[in-house]
Design a protein around this motif. Structure first.
Motif, PDB file in Angstrom:
ATOM      1  N   ARG A 163       2.063  15.372   5.742  1.00  0.00           N
ATOM      2  CA  ARG A 163       1.378  14.324   6.494  1.00  0.00           C
ATOM      3  C   ARG A 163       1.295  13.070   5.625  1.00  0.00           C
ATOM      4  NH1 ARG A 163      -3.842  17.868   7.977  1.00  0.00           N
ATOM      5  NH2 ARG A 163      -3.539  18.284   5.768  1.00  0.00           N
ATOM      6  N   GLU A 164       1.429  11.909   6.257  1.00  0.00           N
ATOM      7  CA  GLU A 164       1.312  10.655   5.528  1.00  0.00           C
ATOM      8  C   GLU A 164      -0.161  10.357   5.249  1.00  0.00           C
ATOM      9  OE1 GLU A 164       3.343   7.602   7.716  1.00  0.00           O
ATOM     10  OE2 GLU A 164       5.299   8.309   7.038  1.00  0.00           O
ATOM     11  N   VAL A 165      -0.421   9.948   4.013  1.00  0.00           N
ATOM     12  CA  VAL A 165      -1.782   9.619   3.571  1.00  0.00           C
ATOM     13  C   VAL A 165      -1.733   8.257   2.899  1.00  0.00           C
ATOM     14  CG1 VAL A 165      -3.700  10.289   2.086  1.00  0.00           C
ATOM     15  CG2 VAL A 165      -2.339  12.063   3.229  1.00  0.00           C
ATOM     16  N   ARG A 166      -2.553   7.338   3.392  1.00  0.00           N
ATOM     17  CA  ARG A 166      -2.591   5.997   2.805  1.00  0.00           C
ATOM     18  C   ARG A 166      -3.465   5.988   1.550  1.00  0.00           C
ATOM     19  NH1 ARG A 166      -5.377   2.238   5.438  1.00  0.00           N
ATOM     20  NH2 ARG A 166      -6.591   3.718   6.647  1.00  0.00           N
ATOM     21  N   LEU A 167      -3.012   5.251   0.559  1.00  0.00           N
ATOM     22  CA  LEU A 167      -3.829   4.972  -0.631  1.00  0.00           C
ATOM     23  C   LEU A 167      -3.877   3.456  -0.749  1.00  0.00           C
ATOM     24  CD1 LEU A 167      -5.447   5.637  -3.136  1.00  0.00           C
ATOM     25  CD2 LEU A 167      -3.283   5.961  -4.372  1.00  0.00           C
ATOM     26  N   THR A 168      -4.978   2.879  -0.286  1.00  0.00           N
ATOM     27  CA  THR A 168      -5.073   1.421  -0.283  1.00  0.00           C
ATOM     28  C   THR A 168      -5.295   0.892  -1.697  1.00  0.00           C
ATOM     29  OG1 THR A 168      -7.473   1.351   0.015  1.00  0.00           O
ATOM     30  CG2 THR A 168      -6.111   1.480   2.034  1.00  0.00           C
ATOM     31  N   GLU A 169      -4.960  -0.357  -1.892  1.00  0.00           N
ATOM     32  CA  GLU A 169      -5.178  -0.977  -3.201  1.00  0.00           C
ATOM     33  C   GLU A 169      -6.662  -0.999  -3.542  1.00  0.00           C
ATOM     34  OE1 GLU A 169      -3.155  -4.698  -3.706  1.00  0.00           O
ATOM     35  OE2 GLU A 169      -1.354  -3.936  -2.728  1.00  0.00           O
ATOM     36  N   THR A 221      -1.204  15.896  -6.810  1.00  0.00           N
ATOM     37  CA  THR A 221      -2.270  16.746  -6.268  1.00  0.00           C
ATOM     38  C   THR A 221      -2.245  16.733  -4.748  1.00  0.00           C
ATOM     39  OG1 THR A 221      -3.611  16.411  -8.242  1.00  0.00           O
ATOM     40  CG2 THR A 221      -4.771  17.130  -6.241  1.00  0.00           C
ATOM     41  N   LEU A 222      -1.977  15.589  -4.154  1.00  0.00           N
ATOM     42  CA  LEU A 222      -1.839  15.534  -2.695  1.00  0.00           C
ATOM     43  C   LEU A 222      -0.678  16.409  -2.231  1.00  0.00           C
ATOM     44  CD1 LEU A 222      -2.324  11.799  -1.738  1.00  0.00           C
ATOM     45  CD2 LEU A 222      -3.598  13.731  -0.842  1.00  0.00           C
ATOM     46  N   ARG A 223       0.427  16.325  -2.928  1.00  0.00           N
ATOM     47  CA  ARG A 223       1.665  17.002  -2.521  1.00  0.00           C
ATOM     48  C   ARG A 223       1.632  18.500  -2.813  1.00  0.00           C
ATOM     49  NH1 ARG A 223       5.204  17.019   1.159  1.00  0.00           N
ATOM     50  NH2 ARG A 223       7.271  17.562   0.524  1.00  0.00           N
ATOM     51  N   GLN A 224       1.051  18.871  -3.960  1.00  0.00           N
ATOM     52  CA  GLN A 224       1.065  20.275  -4.371  1.00  0.00           C
ATOM     53  C   GLN A 224      -0.299  20.701  -4.918  1.00  0.00           C
ATOM     54  OE1 GLN A 224       4.362  20.169  -7.144  1.00  0.00           O
ATOM     55  NE2 GLN A 224       5.748  20.870  -5.549  1.00  0.00           N
ATOM     56  N   PRO A 225      -1.314  20.730  -4.052  1.00  0.00           N
ATOM     57  CA  PRO A 225      -2.631  21.154  -4.554  1.00  0.00           C
ATOM     58  C   PRO A 225      -2.651  22.646  -4.823  1.00  0.00           C
ATOM     59  CG  PRO A 225      -2.704  20.924  -2.182  1.00  0.00           C
ATOM     60  CD  PRO A 225      -1.338  20.449  -2.627  1.00  0.00           C
ATOM     61  N   LYS A 226      -3.531  23.023  -5.702  1.00  0.00           N
ATOM     62  CA  LYS A 226      -3.768  24.452  -5.954  1.00  0.00           C
ATOM     63  C   LYS A 226      -4.737  24.998  -4.909  1.00  0.00           C
ATOM     64  CE  LYS A 226      -4.111  28.129  -8.788  1.00  0.00           C
ATOM     65  NZ  LYS A 226      -3.010  29.049  -8.930  1.00  0.00           N
ATOM     66  N   LEU A 227      -5.625  24.122  -4.447  1.00  0.00           N
ATOM     67  CA  LEU A 227      -6.706  24.542  -3.556  1.00  0.00           C
ATOM     68  C   LEU A 227      -7.095  23.366  -2.664  1.00  0.00           C
ATOM     69  CD1 LEU A 227      -9.027  26.626  -2.911  1.00  0.00           C
ATOM     70  CD2 LEU A 227     -10.313  25.498  -4.741  1.00  0.00           C
ATOM     71  N   VAL A 228      -7.381  23.670  -1.399  1.00  0.00           N
ATOM     72  CA  VAL A 228      -7.874  22.646  -0.468  1.00  0.00           C
ATOM     73  C   VAL A 228      -9.125  23.197   0.198  1.00  0.00           C
ATOM     74  CG1 VAL A 228      -7.380  21.230   1.563  1.00  0.00           C
ATOM     75  CG2 VAL A 228      -5.530  21.804  -0.035  1.00  0.00           C
ATOM     76  N   MET A 283       0.836  -1.172   0.000  1.00  0.00           N
ATOM     77  CA  MET A 283       0.000   0.000   0.000  1.00  0.00           C
ATOM     78  C   MET A 283       0.889   1.245   0.000  1.00  0.00           C
ATOM     79  SD  MET A 283      -2.479   1.437   3.033  1.00  0.00           S
ATOM     80  CE  MET A 283      -1.895   0.128   4.039  1.00  0.00           C
ATOM     81  N   PRO A 284       0.680   2.096  -0.989  1.00  0.00           N
ATOM     82  CA  PRO A 284       1.486   3.319  -1.030  1.00  0.00           C
ATOM     83  C   PRO A 284       1.127   4.274   0.112  1.00  0.00           C
ATOM     84  CG  PRO A 284       0.351   2.943  -3.115  1.00  0.00           C
ATOM     85  CD  PRO A 284      -0.164   1.945  -2.152  1.00  0.00           C
ATOM     86  N   ILE A 285       2.168   4.858   0.677  1.00  0.00           N
ATOM     87  CA  ILE A 285       2.001   5.950   1.629  1.00  0.00           C
ATOM     88  C   ILE A 285       2.476   7.205   0.902  1.00  0.00           C
ATOM     89  CG2 ILE A 285       2.683   6.931   3.846  1.00  0.00           C
ATOM     90  CD1 ILE A 285       1.028   4.405   4.174  1.00  0.00           C
ATOM     91  N   LEU A 286       1.578   8.146   0.750  1.00  0.00           N
ATOM     92  CA  LEU A 286       1.880   9.389   0.046  1.00  0.00           C
ATOM     93  C   LEU A 286       2.012  10.512   1.067  1.00  0.00           C
ATOM     94  CD1 LEU A 286      -0.860   8.909  -2.701  1.00  0.00           C
ATOM     95  CD2 LEU A 286       1.557   8.298  -2.872  1.00  0.00           C
ATOM     96  N   LEU A 287       2.600  11.613   0.647  1.00  0.00           N
ATOM     97  CA  LEU A 287       2.694  12.794   1.503  1.00  0.00           C
ATOM     98  C   LEU A 287       1.792  13.882   0.937  1.00  0.00           C
ATOM     99  CD1 LEU A 287       6.535  12.967   2.184  1.00  0.00           C
ATOM    100  CD2 LEU A 287       4.744  12.129   3.718  1.00  0.00           C
ATOM    101  N   ASP A 288       1.113  14.581   1.862  1.00  0.00           N
ATOM    102  CA  ASP A 288       0.274  15.679   1.395  1.00  0.00           C
ATOM    103  C   ASP A 288       1.034  16.996   1.470  1.00  0.00           C
ATOM    104  OD1 ASP A 288       0.183  16.588   4.014  1.00  0.00           O
ATOM    105  OD2 ASP A 288      -1.972  16.325   4.253  1.00  0.00           O
ATOM    106  N   TYR A 289       0.352  18.082   1.196  1.00  0.00           N
ATOM    107  CA  TYR A 289       0.977  19.417   1.133  1.00  0.00           C
ATOM    108  C   TYR A 289       1.515  19.886   2.468  1.00  0.00           C
ATOM    109  CZ  TYR A 289      -3.404  21.164   3.087  1.00  0.00           C
ATOM    110  OH  TYR A 289      -4.483  21.394   3.904  1.00  0.00           O
ATOM    111  N   GLN A 290       1.146  19.218   3.562  1.00  0.00           N
ATOM    112  CA  GLN A 290       1.668  19.557   4.887  1.00  0.00           C
ATOM    113  C   GLN A 290       2.590  18.460   5.418  1.00  0.00           C
ATOM    114  OE1 GLN A 290      -1.931  20.382   7.128  1.00  0.00           O
ATOM    115  NE2 GLN A 290      -1.783  22.549   6.615  1.00  0.00           N
TER     116      GLN A 290
END
Length: 103
Positions: free
Chosen positions: A10-16, A38-45, A1-8
């Motif tokens: 923070r670790e965010v899980r993306l399950t299969e 988009t998680l890492r560099q969103p234009k808008l949240v 399962m990938p663990i992604l990073l968001d714009y702050q």
């Protein structure tokens, strides 16, 4: 399962299971890198109007298979967990409180 990073950072899980759900939509096939970007560099949240634990992260993409669209990545943030709920293309961001914006 990938663990992604968001714009702050923070670790965010993306399950299969969630990724398979997202890729069930033909226009989303091959968009895994854009979801991570988009998680890492969103234009808008924006905060969800129906669930205060959910944030909608947006980035605008040109020339997708369905034209110029916003990619929305929906993330649920809990005190000790965060995970992608879904991701989809949309014509415009939903209304709601803006939590963060990259000018």
């Amino acid at each position: 399962m990938p663990i992604l990073l968001d714009y702050q950072n923070r670790e965010v899980r993306l399950t299969e299971e969630r990724l398979a759900h997202i890729l069930d939509h033909p226009e989303m096939v091959g968009m895994e890198a854009q979801i991570a970007d988009t998680l890492r560099q969103p234009k808008l949240v924006r905060q969800s109007r129906s669930d205060e634990n959910i944030a909608l992260l947006y980035q605008f993409y040109t020339q997708t298979v369905i034209g110029d669209k916003w990619l929305c990545v929906v993330v649920k943030y809990l005190p000790d967990d965060a995970f992608v709920v879904t991701a989809y293309f949309t014509d415009k961001p939903k209304k709601g409180e803006t939590l963060w914006q990259n000018e």
